[in-house]
Design a protein around this motif. Structure first.
Motif, PDB file in Angstrom:
ATOM      1  N   MET A  85       0.812  -1.208   0.000  1.00 32.96           N
ATOM      2  CA  MET A  85       0.000   0.000   0.000  1.00 32.96           C
ATOM      3  C   MET A  85       0.848   1.262   0.000  1.00 32.96           C
ATOM      4  SD  MET A  85      -3.095  -1.216   2.548  1.00 32.96           S
ATOM      5  CE  MET A  85      -3.794   0.414   2.687  1.00 32.96           C
ATOM      6  N   GLU A  86       2.031   1.213   0.629  1.00 25.69           N
ATOM      7  CA  GLU A  86       2.921   2.378   0.675  1.00 25.69           C
ATOM      8  C   GLU A  86       4.353   1.948   0.410  1.00 25.69           C
ATOM      9  OE1 GLU A  86       1.584   5.244   0.778  1.00 25.69           O
ATOM     10  OE2 GLU A  86      -0.427   4.648   1.430  1.00 25.69           O
ATOM     11  N   ARG A  87       5.242   2.942   0.245  1.00 27.11           N
ATOM     12  CA  ARG A  87       6.636   2.669  -0.111  1.00 27.11           C
ATOM     13  C   ARG A  87       7.540   2.528   1.099  1.00 27.11           C
ATOM     14  NH1 ARG A  87       4.624   6.301  -4.023  1.00 27.11           N
ATOM     15  NH2 ARG A  87       4.667   5.411  -6.114  1.00 27.11           N
ATOM     16  N   GLY A  88       6.994   2.672   2.290  1.00 29.50           N
ATOM     17  CA  GLY A  88       7.743   2.401   3.493  1.00 29.50           C
ATOM     18  C   GLY A  88       8.752   3.467   3.861  1.00 29.50           C
ATOM     19  N   SER A  90      12.171  11.907   8.099  1.00 30.63           N
ATOM     20  CA  SER A  90      11.263  11.210   9.000  1.00 30.63           C
ATOM     21  C   SER A  90      10.599  10.062   8.258  1.00 30.63           C
ATOM     22  CB  SER A  90      10.200  12.163   9.556  1.00 30.63           C
ATOM     23  OG  SER A  90       9.396  12.669   8.519  1.00 30.63           O
ATOM     24  N   ALA A  91      10.094   9.088   9.020  1.00 27.20           N
ATOM     25  CA  ALA A  91       9.467   7.924   8.414  1.00 27.20           C
ATOM     26  C   ALA A  91       8.389   7.375   9.327  1.00 27.20           C
ATOM     27  CB  ALA A  91      10.511   6.839   8.137  1.00 27.20           C
ATOM     28  N   ALA A  92       7.391   6.752   8.694  1.00 24.14           N
ATOM     29  CA  ALA A  92       6.316   6.084   9.420  1.00 24.14           C
ATOM     30  C   ALA A  92       6.373   4.590   9.129  1.00 24.14           C
ATOM     31  CB  ALA A  92       4.962   6.660   9.022  1.00 24.14           C
ATOM     32  N   ALA A  93       5.605   3.840   9.872  1.00 20.62           N
ATOM     33  CA  ALA A  93       5.642   2.382   9.786  1.00 20.62           C
ATOM     34  C   ALA A  93       4.879   1.884   8.556  1.00 20.62           C
ATOM     35  CB  ALA A  93       5.072   1.761  11.045  1.00 20.62           C
ATOM     36  N   ASN A  94       5.460   2.122   7.377  1.00 14.79           N
ATOM     37  CA  ASN A  94       4.912   1.599   6.126  1.00 14.79           C
ATOM     38  C   ASN A  94       3.474   2.044   5.892  1.00 14.79           C
ATOM     39  OD1 ASN A  94       5.700   0.169   3.817  1.00 14.79           O
ATOM     40  ND2 ASN A  94       4.461  -1.590   4.420  1.00 14.79           N
ATOM     41  N   LEU A 109       9.959   8.268  14.203  1.00 15.63           N
ATOM     42  CA  LEU A 109      11.326   8.252  13.710  1.00 15.63           C
ATOM     43  C   LEU A 109      11.547   9.519  12.897  1.00 15.63           C
ATOM     44  CD1 LEU A 109      13.815   6.228  13.588  1.00 15.63           C
ATOM     45  CD2 LEU A 109      13.050   5.754  11.257  1.00 15.63           C
ATOM     46  N   SER A 110      12.390  10.451  13.392  1.00 15.43           N
ATOM     47  CA  SER A 110      12.607  11.715  12.703  1.00 15.43           C
ATOM     48  C   SER A 110      13.849  12.408  13.241  1.00 15.43           C
ATOM     49  CB  SER A 110      11.399  12.643  12.880  1.00 15.43           C
ATOM     50  OG  SER A 110      11.630  13.893  12.279  1.00 15.43           O
ATOM     51  N   THR A 111      14.553  13.128  12.372  1.00 15.32           N
ATOM     52  CA  THR A 111      15.721  13.907  12.775  1.00 15.32           C
ATOM     53  C   THR A 111      15.359  15.326  13.154  1.00 15.32           C
ATOM     54  OG1 THR A 111      16.108  14.659  10.510  1.00 15.32           O
ATOM     55  CG2 THR A 111      17.182  12.602  11.188  1.00 15.32           C
TER      56      THR A 111
END
Length: 480
Positions: free
Chosen positions: A190-193, A284-288, A302-304
């Motif tokens: 569904m997403e690119r992760g 930053s990133a989210a869990a897929n 998760l982010s700087t």
């Protein structure tokens, strides 16, 4: 034929003379003289007729009337491609669009602090657009609402194909990445992760040149910011510096094996960009998932923070397909040129590296194959036995592993650790996703993804942002 005509006239004249001679009896001498006179007359007539017969006869040349040809009225051809494509002479036009409706359930268990739960039903994308071509020129325009936000454009480009086959494109577009260039309508999950989140290769205004060979492709671009970004009159740290971000990017792909039943894909891409006068880049990133509210503050785990004044990205990509089995993976190293502490004591510091990637596998028990093009992209699958033709559609089983490491970002000495918020969430991510897709027909898809992820962040005093994320998502998708 010419000689026969005077002879015939001569014979007719002789007979006429003889008939005249027989009308009244004459003396022999008188008859003889008359006969001689007639013969002389006949001889003169014969010579005159022969002369006329032998003279060239002009043959009139008839001028054929020139037909006034009228151009046949142009015929518009209509071909069904999930919506009608109209073609007339060298021009085409086609409407396009998509509707992606999601249900998302998030469960976050934290080491310290409260856990977080959320459930949302949302339109991931509701897009409309058009594409067309006039001679060597083409255009593509598509936009809409995404994730409950206002209207925004994705594709908005004008293309020109040169006689050499090189394609020149100007507008809002993408340049690099195997999964990134493969449409969200076609990607396996569904997403690119986190890989897609951190490399940030989305739609931006760019001038791009693309050349595609039999089994290879090259593309390069000068890039700016998104077409959806509003004009600004002042810079982020210097009000007199309102320059938009800029960058350059290139990608090369090669398929040493490219057959209807098997493909081996290799690719590399590189990018350099800098912020100009904009706000620094955030990684930053989210869990897929595209659903970003993974804590009570509506953020991600998760982010700087906004730390990058520029970056250099090098990414490698590979894929292998054989009939209904497919393997794919990408890895990227991002060198972050961090802003100075003189600009921001909270976000400034030493340059650092981010490493991220994924590996995935998919299998169609119903026998379908992921179509691959020499441009280095996968496209929509063709369902072998569609539901509307008495079949059961296509089923796809998939698994994916994602990782990301932001831990190389160090603290600075310009301010206390507690005043550097990015440190508390610049950790590592590891996650597994299982997916099940059902395609009743080629332009309709139902998806289900389950993700289990672990985020390890550094402890800042009593603050520990480690978390375990469980994510369940479903989607109904239709596109044309």
């Amino acid at each position: 034929m010419r000689k026969l005509f005077p002879i015939t006239l001569f014979a007719a004249s002789m007979m006429a003379g003889m008939a005249s001679a027989q009308e009244a009896p004459k003396t022999d001498a008188a008859a003889m003289e008359e006969l001689k006179a007639q013969l002389r007359v006949m001889q003169e007539r014969l010579q005159s007729l022969e002369a006329k017969a032998n003279a060239p006869v002009p043959i009139p040349i008839a001028t054929a009337p020139v037909a006034k040809t009228q151009a046949a009225p142009a015929t518009t051809q209509i071909k069904w491609e999930n919506s009608p494509r109209f073609t007339e002479a060298s021009a085409t036009f086609k409407m396009r669009g998509r509707l992606l409706v999601d249900a998302v359930d998030v469960n976050v268990d934290r080491e310290t602090g409260p856990s977080y739960k959320s459930r949302q039903y949302r339109a991931r994308q509701l897009f409309l657009g058009a594409e067309g071509q006039v001679g060597s020129w083409a255009y593509r325009l598509e936009g809409g609402a995404a994730n409950g936000s206002g209207w925004a454009w994705d594709d908005a480009v004008i293309e020109y194909r040169m006689k050499s086959g090189m394609l020149l494109t100007v507008g809002n577009q993408k340049v690099g990445g195997l999964e990134n260039l493969t449409s969200i309508k076609t990607i396996t999950f569904m997403e690119r992760g986190p890989f897609g989140d951190l490399t940030d290769n989305g739609f931006v205004l760019a001038a791009q040149a693309t050349k595609v060979g039999r089994n290879w492709s090259l593309r390069g671009a000068l890039q700016g910011d998104s077409i959806n970004k509003a004009d600004v009159a002042a810079g982020a740290y210097n009000v007199n510096n309102a320059k938009e971000r800029s960058g350059v990017m290139a990608r090369a792909t090669w398929a040493p094996v490219m057959t209807p039943t098997q493909t081996v894909h290799l690719g590399v891409s590189a990018r350099y960009r800098e912020i100009g006068g904009e706000t620094p880049f955030t990684y930053s990133a989210a869990a897929n998932t595209a659903y970003r509210a993974q804590n009570s503050a509506g953020g991600v785990l998760l982010s700087t923070g906004a730390v990058g004044k520029g970056d250099k990205t090098l990414a490698l990509e590979g894929a292998w397909t054989r009939k209904s089995l497919s393997l794919q993976g990408e890895v990227a190293k991002i060198r972050v040129d961090r802003i100075d502490t003189s600009r921001s004591a909270a976000n400034g510091g030493q340059d650092f590296d981010i490493v991220t990637g994924y590996a995935m596998a998919s299998w169609f028990p119903t026998g379908e194959t992921r179509p691959y093009s020499a441009a280095g992209q996968f496209s929509r699958i063709k369902v072998l036995h569609p539901l509307d033709k008495g079949g059961r559609g296509a089923y796809e089983l998939a698994a994916r592993y994602d990782f990301a490491d932001l831990g190389d970002m160090k603290a600075n000495t310009a301010t206390a650790l507690t005043n550097q918020p990015g440190l508390a969430t610049a950790g590592t991510y590891k996650g597994l996703t299982a997916g099940l897709n059902w395609y009743p027909c080629s332009n309709v898809r139902f998806m289900a993804n389950v993700t289990k992820a672990k985020i390890n962040n550094r402890a800042i005093g009593a603050l520990e942002n480690d978390a375990k994320v469980t994510l369940l998502q479903t989607r109904m998708q239709i596109e044309f």
